[in-house]
Design an enzyme around this catalytic site. Structure first.
Site, short mmCIF file in Angstrom:
data_model
loop_
_atom_site.label_atom_id
_atom_site.label_comp_id
_atom_site.label_asym_id
_atom_site.label_seq_id
_atom_site.Cartn_x
_atom_site.Cartn_y
_atom_site.Cartn_z
N HIS A 1 115.83 37.60 50.32
CA HIS A 1 115.30 38.30 49.15
C HIS A 1 115.70 37.60 47.86
CE1 HIS A 1 119.28 40.48 49.12
NE2 HIS A 1 119.12 40.31 47.81
N GLU B 1 113.71 42.17 45.52
CA GLU B 1 114.61 43.28 45.23
C GLU B 1 114.54 43.59 43.74
OE1 GLU B 1 119.36 43.63 44.61
OE2 GLU B 1 118.74 42.67 46.47
N HIS C 1 111.12 30.87 38.62
CA HIS C 1 110.00 31.72 39.01
C HIS C 1 109.97 31.88 40.52
CE1 HIS C 1 108.30 27.64 39.31
NE2 HIS C 1 107.64 28.14 40.34
N GLU D 1 104.41 32.47 40.03
CA GLU D 1 103.40 31.43 40.20
C GLU D 1 102.42 31.84 41.29
OE1 GLU D 1 103.16 26.61 41.10
OE2 GLU D 1 105.08 27.66 41.23
#
Length: 122
Positions: free
Chosen positions: A7, A56, A75, A117
């Site tokens: 995550h 998360e 990103h 992105e």
């Protein structure tokens, strides 16, 4: 040794607004939630059926000002088999913040300023 990414965490100022954005823009849904009885924070894990990787989102009760993301030189990237429809959706939502037509990619910005992105599947 082997490692698997599980995550990435983003802290958010308005959890409901963020949940709505991620669902509408990227089809992410809540998989599980952690919320202590004292209400001091809420952690929500978002995901979809294409991967086990989760985003998360952490909301802190006492946070009143937006997070300082610096120069946004980071990103999270998503691929999509229907790049044209994704671009049209994000254009309609008004969340495209940067586009590189030469590279064939673009970025959207979430309610807290995080860049995401979008890449066509190749």
């Amino acid at each position: 040794m082997k490692f698997q990414m599980v995550h990435e965490n983003y802290n958010v100022l308005n959890l409901e607004k963020s949940l709505q954005f991620y669902h509408e823009a990227l089809g992410l849904v809540e998989k599980r939630r952690i919320a202590p009885e004292d209400g001091s924070f809420i952690i929500v894990y978002l995901g979809n059926e294409t991967t086990d990787f989760e985003l998360e989102l952490t909301w802190l009760k006492d946070r009143e000002r937006p997070y300082d993301l610096g120069d946004c030189e980071f990103h999270l990237a998503f691929t999509t088999p229907d790049f044209k429809s994704a671009h049209a959706l994000h254009e309609k939502m008004g969340c495209i913040c940067f586009e590189n037509e030469q590279m064939g990619i673009y970025f959207i910005q979430d309610p807290d300023g995080y860049w995401l992105e979008v890449i066509p599947e190749r």
